[in-house]
Structures are given as structure tokens and as C-alpha cells.
Design a protein around this motif. Structure first.
Motif, PDB file in Angstrom:
ATOM      1  N   ARG A 149     -25.134 -20.615  -5.803  1.00 29.58           N
ATOM      2  CA  ARG A 149     -23.770 -20.822  -6.276  1.00 29.58           C
ATOM      3  C   ARG A 149     -23.718 -21.846  -7.417  1.00 29.58           C
ATOM      4  O   ARG A 149     -22.965 -21.670  -8.391  1.00 29.58           O
TER       5      ARG A 149
ATOM      6  N   ALA B 173     -24.821 -20.165 -10.518  1.00 32.47           N
ATOM      7  CA  ALA B 173     -23.779 -19.258 -11.001  1.00 32.47           C
ATOM      8  C   ALA B 173     -22.666 -20.024 -11.701  1.00 32.47           C
ATOM      9  O   ALA B 173     -22.081 -19.533 -12.683  1.00 32.47           O
TER      10      ALA B 173
ATOM     11  N   ASP C 210     -19.017 -16.626  -5.170  1.00 32.05           N
ATOM     12  CA  ASP C 210     -19.096 -17.833  -6.005  1.00 32.05           C
ATOM     13  C   ASP C 210     -17.934 -18.790  -5.735  1.00 32.05           C
ATOM     14  O   ASP C 210     -18.061 -19.994  -5.991  1.00 32.05           O
TER      15      ASP C 210
END
Length: 511
Positions: A292, A295, A385
Motif C-alpha cells: 500500500r 502504491a 489502497d
């Protein structure tokens, strides 16, 4: 029609998974040391064959259905493979050890009889000695079942074995101690069964959320794009490699230390798997944080799919320990007529775990949605996310640790099944420990008038000697006066009877 076919698939898979471990285990005699080792090996190879088949499914079949968009080929190949497996199984039927089922052997009927009779006899007092409870010995009525020794757990069920005074002994008025112990065994298994549900809840995450994680990661291997549905190949590859290593290296090494046919006990093996599942969930949370964060920094450069191999690999090892341990545990401990039922408990925990996973997701989302400032649950929507999947993984890790402590309690409380020794065959006498029966030697004056050819000799004598020699203990019982044995197992023969025998034998005419 599609849902009807899925129902048939579930029914067939349930029958195969429930019957196959018991059928294979019945081919081995667990009382034979060599076959006991082979029985433990069988469950390991059963897991390996299942794993290899799953590898084909999540790679070849998935590739045809997702990349080539040929769903019908996937179902057709699976149907042909199933038919080939059935043919091979049927060809081996003449060589199988099969136990003919009887209506009275139905587990449901036997369990119901114990519960009903125990309730009917609830007002009766238990006898002081368990020997007064009803039991049929192997020497009566061609009794072919195993006899299980009485245990003191769940004493209220013992009332089903109280012999009625004014009524006939029928299966619905009195049950044998063995039948009562069968119900006790299944009852003792229940805490072990429910202690593995949390682990299967963790397994459900690897087949759902971890696959979703893979969709947000770099799935390319060179020029090949790995399908998201093929991500479970990672633990399957680990298991395919580790099962032979476990069988050929770990088990022989542990067997030398523990002297157990399986290397370690079944409950110890399950415990190792529970610990590893907790570690897998903790690592899954850490990997999700890394995915995450990357991202959020640069969504165009996601981390590699193979970061999931850590959580998948550790859980694959956990599954190898727990699944085989449960199968062998439920098979060995179950009564003869209930082995298919008990081995099905393994798959029952799997279904419970998946249902519990759905409950956890819904409940946690509902609670965190009310308490968080963003008014969104930990796992909301399809966008990982903006979710907090890592917190859900860590929640499962903590829950798995608590579940392991619960498992330790029940595993230490569990009493393994003990069979009553078979008294139908005489045991050989150990000449080093058993004392021979003593018979009194007749008075010398009375022995003279008897025909000694019809009586057992006290001691053998060679014609040229007048002293008697001790008879070899391996050829028959020795007749001596009580208290005439000396150390070392040698028998002392008194001169009086020996001389009488000698004189009398000398007077007999030679043929």
C-alpha cells in the motif's frame, strides 16, 4: 442448471474427501509396527497427490479459462480426469481390505442409542466399579468389533451401559461400554475440531484478499503475465517440495528421538501448524503495508507479486502440518465404524472457517465504520489502497495466538483411545519371570507299586548313572516338591524319589 451442477460437485467432492482417507487407512494394520509407519506415510502422500492435482488446476485449467477464454475445456478436462481416477479406483477393488457395513454399524444410530438410553437411565445410580457395566467379550456371539477400555470422562454417558433388571438387553435399552466410549471419543474430538476453525478462517483470506492483493501488484515474469487466479500456486509449490522433505528427512530423524511411528504425535503436528498460521497472518499484514505504501508513492511501479510468497509459503507449511495431522488423528482415534465420519471432520472445519471469515468481515466492517473518523470500514469496496487490510490480518494473527492457547488446553486434556487387550488367545509363558505350577511328588513307598510308564517322569536318567538330572524346562513341566527351586531357574531333585524311580526302572524287563 449451473447451480444444480455446483451442488452435485459439492456432494461428490464431500463423499470422496470423507471416504478416501478412511479407505486408504484401512489398508494398513496400525497394530503392526511396519504398517503403522506406512499408515503415517500414506497420509503424507495423500496430501502430496492432492497438492499436485491442485497445481494443475490453478495453472493449466486457469490459463485455459481466463487467458484463452475456453471455459468449456476446463470443465471437460476436469470431467475426464475424474473419470480416469474413478476407473483406477475401481480396478483396485479386488485387492482392497473392505469392511462390510451393517445397519447396526451406522454412526448416527449408535450415537443416538447411547444418548437415548443415557437419558432414560438418568435416574439410575452408577455402579461402584466400571466392571459392572454391560460389555460383550470377543469370545461371546462371534464378537468382531474392537473393545475400547472404559474412561472416567463424561460419566453421565456411562448410564447407558447400566444393565436393566427387569427388561431384555436390546440396543435401545442398554449399550455396551465400547459403544459408550465411541460417543465419548467423538465428544473429546469436538474441542480439537473447533480449535482449527480459526486457522481455516486465515486460509480463506489467502484465497480471497491475497488474490485481490495480487491484482494490485506486478504479476509479470519476463513477458508472461501471471493470472491472478493462479496466485495460490505459491503455497502449492512449497507444499509439493516440503512434503517429500518432511517424509524422507524430518520423520526418520524425529522417529529416532520420539520413537513415534509418525515422528511426532498428531496433536503436536496440528499445534505446529496453528503457530505457523499465526505467523503467516502477521507477515501478511507487513506485506500489505509495504504494498500500500508503494502504491501511494508511485502507483505505476507496484511491488512484485512474489512478495506474497512469504505469507503463502509459511501458510503452506502450516497446512502441511495441520491437514495431515488432523486426518491421521481423526482416523487413528475414531472407532472402526466411524472413521469415515471422523475424517470428514477435517473438511467440516474448513467449511466452518470460510463461513466464519464472512462473519468476521461483515462484523468488523460494521464496527469500524461506526468508530473510524472516515466513516469507512477496514475493508470497504474493491480498492485495497484506501482500505486497512493489514489491520484485519493482524486481528487474525492475534486471534490465532489466542486460539493456540485454547488448543493447548484441549490437547493436554484429551485422552487417547486405549483398546482392551485381547484375552481370546493364550499368552506364551516367559520362563524367566513366570513360576511353574508346583505339584506334589508322591511318597516313595507308594511310588514303588505304580507303573511309572503311565506317569510323568520326575527326572531323566542315563542307564549308567544313578543320579537324576534336571529336566530341560523347554520340554515340559517339572514335577518337584514345593520350595525345591534354587537360584538360576535350576530345579533340585531329591534323592528319595529319584532312587525309587531308578530302582523300579531297573526291575522292569527290557524289550
Amino acid at each position: 442448471m449451473f447451480y444444480f451442477s455446483l451442488g452435485l460437485l459439492a456432494l461428490g467432492a464431500g463423499g470422496v474427501k470423507g471416504a478416501l482417507p478412511a479407505l486408504g487407512g484401512d489398508q494398513f494394520d496400525h497394530k503392526d509396527p511396519k504398517e503403522a509407519k506406512a499408515l503415517a506415510r500414506y497420509f503424507n502422500w495423500l496430501l502430496l497427490s492432492t497438492t499436485l492435482g491442485a497445481c494443475v488446476g490453478v495453472t493449466g485449467i486457469v490459463y485455459l479459462t481466463t487467458e484463452k477464454h475456453k471455459w468449456y475445456w476446463g470443465f471437460f478436462i476436469s470431467t475426464v480426469a475424474t473419470f480416469i481416477g474413478f476407473t483406477v479406483l475401481a480396478l483396485g477393488k479386488p485387492f482392497y481390505r473392505l469392511r462390510e457395513p451393517k445397519m447396526a454399524d451406522s454412526p448416527i444410530i449408535r450415537i443416538t442409542q447411547v444418548i437415548v438410553v443415557a437419558i432414560n437411565n438418568s435416574k439410575l445410580a452408577l455402579p461402584d466399579s466400571p466392571d459392572e457395566l454391560y460389555e460383550i467379550r470377543k469370545t461371546e456371539n462371534d464378537f468382531r468389533e474392537e473393545i475400547i477400555s472404559h474412561t472416567n470422562q463424561f460419566r453421565f454417558l456411562d448410564k447407558a451401559a447400566i444393565v436393566p433388571k427387569d427388561s431384555k438387553t436390546t440396543p435401545w435399552t442398554v449399550c455396551t461400554v465400547t459403544q459408550v466410549e465411541e460417543v465419548k471419543i467423538l465428544t473429546r474430538m469436538l474441542p480439537i475440531l473447533f480449535s482449527t476453525v480459526i486457522m481455516n478462517t486465515c486460509l480463506a483470506q489467502l484465497q480471497t484478499f491475497s488474490v485481490m492483493q495480487g491484482n494490485f501488484m506486478n504479476r509479470k515474469i519476463g513477458n508472461f503475465n501471471v493470472p491472478a487466479a493462479s496466485i495460490p500456486i505459491i503455497p502449492l509449490v512449497f507444499m509439493s517440495i516440503l512434503v517429500p522433505i518432511y517424509e524422507f528427512f524430518f520423520v526418520p530423524f524425529a522417529r529416532k528421538i520420539t520413537k513415534h511411528p509418525s515422528g511426532i504425535t498428531q496433536l503436536q503436528r496440528v499445534g505446529v501448524g496453528l503457530v505457523l498460521s499465526a505467523i503467516s497472518m502477521a507477515i501478511a499484514g507487513i506485506v500489505e503495508v509495504k504494498r500500500r505504501d508503494q502504491a501511494h508513492r508511485d502507483i505505476m511501479k507496484p511491488i512484485s507479486l512474489f512478495w506474497l510468497s512469504f505469507q503463502y509459503g509459511i501458510f503452506g507449511i502450516a497446512d502441511m502440518f495441520t491437514l495431515v495431522g488432523l486426518l491421521e488423528f481423526f482416523y487413528r482415534e475414531a472407532p472402526i465404524g466411524m472413521r469415515s465420519l471422523s475424517t470428514s471432520f477435517t473438511w467440516l472445519t474448513l467449511s466452518f472457517g470460510y463461513f466464519l471469515s464472512t462473519v468476521f468481515v461483515n462484523v468488523i466492517n460494521a464496527i469500524t465504520k461506526r468508530t473510524s473518523s472516515s466513516k469507512q470500514g477496514w475493508i470497504h469496496g474493491l480498492d485495497l489502497d484506501s482500505s486497512h487490510l493489514n489491520l484485519f490480518y493482524w486481528f487474525l494473527a492475534i486471534l490465532s495466538c489466542l486460539n493456540f492457547l485454547n488448543y493447548l488446553y484441549w490437547a493436554s486434556w484429551y485422552k487417547y483411545k486405549t483398546e482392551e487387550p485381547d484375552h481370546s488367545e493364550p499368552k506364551p509363558i516367559d520362563m524367566t519371570t513366570e513360576q511353574l505350577p508346583m505339584e506334589e511328588v508322591p511318597d516313595p513307598t507308594e511310588a514303588k507299586g505304580e507303573d511309572l510308564s503311565t506317569r510323568p517322569l520326575v527326572a531323566e536318567e542315563e542307564p549308567e548313572h544313578t543320579e537324576a538330572k534336571a529336566k530341560d524346562l523347554s520340554t515340559g513341566p517339572l514335577l518337584v516338591k514345593e520350595g525345591s527351586t534354587v537360584d538360576g531357574g535350576v530345579t533340585e531333585v531329591h534323592e528319595g524319589p529319584s532312587s525309587v524311580q531308578t530302582e523300579d526302572s531297573k526291575q522292569q524287563p527290557t524289550s
